[in-house]
Scaffold this active site. Structure first.
Site, PDB file in Angstrom:
ATOM      1  N   GLU A 194       0.821  -1.198   0.000  1.00  0.00           N
ATOM      2  CA  GLU A 194       0.000   0.000   0.000  1.00  0.00           C
ATOM      3  C   GLU A 194       0.863   1.260   0.000  1.00  0.00           C
ATOM      4  O   GLU A 194       1.943   1.284   0.574  1.00  0.00           O
ATOM      5  CB  GLU A 194      -0.909   0.007   1.239  1.00  0.00           C
ATOM      6  CG  GLU A 194      -1.960  -1.090   1.161  1.00  0.00           C
ATOM      7  CD  GLU A 194      -2.782  -1.265   2.427  1.00  0.00           C
ATOM      8  OE1 GLU A 194      -3.921  -1.720   2.304  1.00  0.00           O
ATOM      9  OE2 GLU A 194      -2.306  -0.963   3.527  1.00  0.00           O
ATOM     10  N   CYS A 222       3.321   8.578   0.879  1.00  0.00           N
ATOM     11  CA  CYS A 222       3.987   7.671   1.815  1.00  0.00           C
ATOM     12  C   CYS A 222       4.166   6.338   1.088  1.00  0.00           C
ATOM     13  O   CYS A 222       3.188   5.725   0.657  1.00  0.00           O
ATOM     14  CB  CYS A 222       3.088   7.524   3.043  1.00  0.00           C
ATOM     15  SG  CYS A 222       3.676   6.334   4.249  1.00  0.00           S
ATOM     16  N   CYS A 248       7.166  -6.904   7.255  1.00  0.00           N
ATOM     17  CA  CYS A 248       8.290  -6.248   7.937  1.00  0.00           C
ATOM     18  C   CYS A 248       8.871  -7.219   8.949  1.00  0.00           C
ATOM     19  O   CYS A 248       8.150  -8.011   9.544  1.00  0.00           O
ATOM     20  CB  CYS A 248       7.819  -4.984   8.655  1.00  0.00           C
ATOM     21  SG  CYS A 248       9.167  -4.029   9.409  1.00  0.00           S
ATOM     22  N   CYS A 265       7.708  -4.569  15.677  1.00  0.00           N
ATOM     23  CA  CYS A 265       7.219  -3.577  16.648  1.00  0.00           C
ATOM     24  C   CYS A 265       5.801  -3.968  17.078  1.00  0.00           C
ATOM     25  O   CYS A 265       4.942  -4.214  16.230  1.00  0.00           O
ATOM     26  CB  CYS A 265       7.226  -2.176  16.048  1.00  0.00           C
ATOM     27  SG  CYS A 265       8.869  -1.658  15.493  1.00  0.00           S
ATOM     28  N   CYS A 292       2.554  -1.982  15.708  1.00  0.00           N
ATOM     29  CA  CYS A 292       2.402  -1.750  14.269  1.00  0.00           C
ATOM     30  C   CYS A 292       1.729  -2.924  13.578  1.00  0.00           C
ATOM     31  O   CYS A 292       2.154  -4.080  13.730  1.00  0.00           O
ATOM     32  CB  CYS A 292       3.766  -1.489  13.647  1.00  0.00           C
ATOM     33  SG  CYS A 292       3.689  -1.224  11.864  1.00  0.00           S
ATOM     34  N   CYS A 310      -0.774   5.913  10.157  1.00  0.00           N
ATOM     35  CA  CYS A 310       0.496   5.302  10.586  1.00  0.00           C
ATOM     36  C   CYS A 310       0.235   3.993  11.321  1.00  0.00           C
ATOM     37  O   CYS A 310      -0.567   3.952  12.241  1.00  0.00           O
ATOM     38  CB  CYS A 310       1.243   6.203  11.561  1.00  0.00           C
ATOM     39  SG  CYS A 310       1.706   7.778  10.887  1.00  0.00           S
TER      40      CYS A 310
HETATM   41  N1  SAH Z   1       9.849   1.085   9.709  1.00  0.00           N
HETATM   42  C1  SAH Z   1       9.935   2.507   9.678  1.00  0.00           C
HETATM   43  C2  SAH Z   1       8.897   3.176   8.792  1.00  0.00           C
HETATM   44  C3  SAH Z   1       7.457   2.700   8.887  1.00  0.00           C
HETATM   45  S1  SAH Z   1       6.486   3.155  10.257  1.00  0.00           S
HETATM   46  C4  SAH Z   1       9.867   3.075  11.077  1.00  0.00           C
HETATM   47  O1  SAH Z   1       9.548   2.327  11.998  1.00  0.00           O
HETATM   48  O2  SAH Z   1      10.164   4.235  11.251  1.00  0.00           O
HETATM   49  C5  SAH Z   1       6.216   4.897  10.175  1.00  0.00           C
HETATM   50  C6  SAH Z   1       5.897   5.501  11.562  1.00  0.00           C
HETATM   51  O3  SAH Z   1       4.633   5.035  12.056  1.00  0.00           O
HETATM   52  C7  SAH Z   1       6.937   5.116  12.616  1.00  0.00           C
HETATM   53  O4  SAH Z   1       7.348   6.242  13.321  1.00  0.00           O
HETATM   54  C8  SAH Z   1       6.162   4.179  13.532  1.00  0.00           C
HETATM   55  O5  SAH Z   1       6.651   4.223  14.849  1.00  0.00           O
HETATM   56  C9  SAH Z   1       4.765   4.724  13.431  1.00  0.00           C
HETATM   57  N2  SAH Z   1       3.735   3.746  13.798  1.00  0.00           N
HETATM   58  C10 SAH Z   1       3.768   2.398  13.648  1.00  0.00           C
HETATM   59  N3  SAH Z   1       2.638   1.841  14.111  1.00  0.00           N
HETATM   60  C11 SAH Z   1       1.858   2.850  14.562  1.00  0.00           C
HETATM   61  C12 SAH Z   1       0.547   2.908  15.134  1.00  0.00           C
HETATM   62  N4  SAH Z   1      -0.191   1.808  15.320  1.00  0.00           N
HETATM   63  N5  SAH Z   1       0.059   4.118  15.458  1.00  0.00           N
HETATM   64  C13 SAH Z   1       0.772   5.245  15.242  1.00  0.00           C
HETATM   65  N6  SAH Z   1       2.004   5.250  14.689  1.00  0.00           N
HETATM   66  C14 SAH Z   1       2.547   4.066  14.351  1.00  0.00           C
END
Ligand code: SAH
Length: 381
Positions: free
Chosen positions: A92, A105, A112, A116, A119, A346
């Site tokens: 996406e 974006c 991935c 985390c 996420c 995000c």
């Molecule tokens: N892998 C990279 C880029 C993708 S995530 C990274 O981690 O930076 C892009 C942003 O979204 C990151 O700052 C991540 O911490 C944030 N993010 C991930 N899951 C989220 C969620 N459920 N709610 C809000 N932000 C989130």
């Protein structure tokens, strides 16, 4: 032999391809200008390129490989593009209009590997890296049509600004885990022979892969964003397993030592999760830890997704957190959540097909592993 996607090649590689056929090197730039500036999708329409060369290009290369499978529109104007890749995998991209700005974006991986816990993409596990061409093509397909002769854009540009002004590597995947794909794409996107997109308007967001962060600053002039989310070692290990490899102290020391010539500051992203990392003490600890680093903090209230038991910080806690960080002298902004109604915000990106594949896999696991997998399936439905 399978034809290669010409978006995978740098200018130098197309020049070598020309040289092997005893063609002048300048032909390569004519081709890339049609591809990246005009957005052409057919070699035969490259009118200043001689016929035999056009035929040779058709025999050797395809133009692009992404198929737009679905376009979702949020009530706030955000659009989510679902692309099907050549091997059937799906990813996406998200287009976010904001006044005169239009931010795209992009994804860098299918799934991935970083794990985390907050996420949604992490629940897919790692499938594969995207290629340079697959990353570049997300922008080519998402951008509104520029010239009358340009190929039709996938996107309904009715309400959108005329061009993409900002590009963020914040979609599915960890861009610096896919270092070659990310840096190759940035080369095509920023080169004058390619898209000629400004470095200053490209941001690469990472969980904090320390050696690759250092390499990125040496190899490109893109802006760097580091997802920090906690400065407490134990909490960050639970939320972001990469902390076991690079501790909070090591990550911050590396950030402090980064040479930041023209890019003025590092952005630290901080996902605010209720009762996990949103207390006043957490804000104080964050500000203390960042002292002496030229940076700004971007606070992102947690966006929920199916299967997660985490909760978003309420507005009062978010405002208080921001206030404490600011009073300590650190610039802090709150990222407005865009496209939550189409799961485009995000941390909510899980292309539909990939989610199905994950659920089928966890359902077939349940015979051997019992309860845990059943629970995972139940939670994700
Ligand atoms: N892998 C990279 C880029 C993708 S995530 C990274 O981690 O930076 C892009 C942003 O979204 C990151 O700052 C991540 O911490 C944030 N993010 C991930 N899951 C989220 C969620 N459920 N709610 C809000 N932000 C989130």
């Amino acid at each position: 032999m399978d034809r290669r996607d010409i978006f995978e090649l740098s200018l130098a590689e197309i020049e070598s391809w020309c040289a092997e056929r005893s063609l002048p090197r300048y032909r390569a730039q004519q081709v890339t200008s049609w591809l990246y500036q005009r957005g052409l999708r057919d070699f035969q329409e490259m009118t200043n390129v001689p016929r035999p060369l056009r035929d040779a290009l058709v025999t050797s290369f395809t133009i692009g490989s992404l198929e737009l499978a679905m376009l979702s529109r949020s009530s706030d104007g955000t659009q989510k593009l679902l692309f099907r890749l050549r091997d059937g995998a799906t990813i996406e991209s998200v287009l976010i209009p904001d006044g005169a700005r239009l931010t795209l974006c992009v994804s860098t991986q299918v799934g991935c590997a970083m794990g985390c816990t907050f996420c949604a993409t992490a629940t897919l596990g790692f499938r594969r890296h995207l290629t340079r061409g697959e990353i570049v093509e997300q922008l080519l397909q998402a951008r509104p049509p520029t010239a009358p002769k340009a190929r039709e854009s996938s996107v309904d540009d009715g309400d959108l600004p005329a061009r993409i002004t900002n590009l963020v590597f914040m979609g599915m995947g960890e861009p610096l885990h896919n270092y070659a794909g990310t840096v190759g794409a940035i080369e095509t996107l920023t080169s004058s022979w390619g898209v000629a997109f400004s470095h200053r308007r490209i941001t690469v967001s990472t969980v904090g892969l320390v050696p690759e962060m250092q390499r990125l600053l040496a190899d490109t002039q893109a802006q760097l964003a580091v997802s920090l989310t906690s400065v407490d070692e134990t909490t960050r290990r639970e939320l972001m397993p990469i902390t076991k490899k690079y501790s909070v102290a090591e990550l911050l020391a590396a950030c402090r030592a980064l040479p930041l010539p023209r890019r003025k500051r590092i952005t630290f992203e901080y996902v605010l999760i209720a009762a996990v990392n949103d207390r006043v003490d957490d804000a104080r600890a964050l500000a203390r830890a960042l002292a002496g680093i030229r940076c700004k903090v971007n606070l992102i209230p947690f966006n929920p997704f199916p299967g997660s038991s985490l909760r978003r910080s309420d507005d009062v806690s978010v405002a208080r957190f921001q206030d404490v960080v600011r009073r300590a002298g650190v610039h802090a902004t709150v990222r407005e959540s865009r496209g939550p109604d189409i799961a485009a915000a995000c941390g909510q990106l899980v292309a539909a097909e990939e989610r199905r594949a994950r659920d089928v896999a966890s359902a077939s696991d349940s015979g051997s592993t019992g309860g845990a997998a059943d629970l995972a399936t139940a939670m994700s439905s």
